[in-house]
Scaffold this motif. Structure first.
Motif, short mmCIF file in Angstrom:
data_model
loop_
_atom_site.label_atom_id
_atom_site.label_comp_id
_atom_site.label_asym_id
_atom_site.label_seq_id
_atom_site.Cartn_x
_atom_site.Cartn_y
_atom_site.Cartn_z
N CYS A 271 0.30 -1.12 -0.17
CA CYS A 271 -0.16 -0.16 0.00
C CYS A 271 0.61 1.29 -0.21
O CYS A 271 0.66 2.21 -0.54
CB CYS A 271 -0.87 -0.21 1.08
N SER B 164 -4.49 0.20 -3.87
CA SER B 164 -3.65 -0.10 -2.48
C SER B 164 -4.51 0.39 -1.43
O SER B 164 -4.62 0.15 -0.36
CB SER B 164 -2.83 1.78 -2.22
N ILE C 162 -4.34 -1.84 2.44
CA ILE C 162 -4.60 -1.11 3.30
C ILE C 162 -5.43 -1.79 3.79
O ILE C 162 -5.80 -2.10 5.38
CB ILE C 162 -4.92 -0.13 3.56
#
Length: 122
Positions: free
Chosen positions: A9, A25, A29
Motif C-alpha cells: 500500500c 492500495s 490497506i
C-alpha cells in the motif's frame, strides 16, 4: 501478511500515478487492517482460558493503538509545523513498513519449531 500488504500500500501510494493503483492500495490497506483484527481474535480463540496469553494479546492491541496514535501525531506535526512535504512523509512510511516486514519475518523465523532462536518453554 499484514506487513506485506502495508508495504504494498505504501509503495503504491508513493509511486502509483494512475487511479487503479490507488484503488489497489486501498484494498491492500484494508487487508492490512483486517489482518490485525483477525490475528488477535484467532489468538484469543486458540488460547481458550490461558489468562497469560489473553493478557499479552490485549497488551499488544493497546500498544498497536498507542503506536497508531503516536505515528499520526508525529505525521501531523511534521507536515503542519515542520513543513515536511507529503512525498517525504510517505517515504518515511515506506521505510517504516520495510522495517515492520523485516522484523515480522525475523520473528516468524525465530518462532518456528526447530529454529535456532526458539525459546525454551516455561
Amino acid at each position: 501478511f499484514g506487513a506485506l500488504c502495508g508495504l504494498g500500500c505504501s509503495l503504491l501510494t508513493r509511486f502509483g500515478m494512475v487511479a487503479w493503483t490507488q484503488e489497489i492500495s486501498q484494498v491492500l490497506i484494508e487487508a492490512n487492517f483486517a489482518s490485525r483484527l483477525v490475528l488477535s481474535q484467532v489468538a484469543l480463540q486458540i488460547s481458550k482460558g490461558s489468562t497469560d496469553f489473553q493478557v499479552a494479546s490485549h497488551q499488544i492491541k493497546a500498544l498497536l493503538l498507542a503506536s497508531n496514535a503516536a505515528s499520526s501525531t508525529l505525521g501531523e506535526l511534521l507536515r503542519d509545523k515542520a513543513g515536511v512535504p507529503l512525498e517525504t512523509l510517505v517515504d518515511i512510511g515506506v521505510a517504516g513498513q520495510c522495517l515492520t516486514l523485516l522484523f515480522s519475518m525475523l520473528l516468524w523465523t525465530f518462532s518456528r519449531p526447530g529454529s535456532e532462536g526458539e525459546a525454551s518453554p516455561m
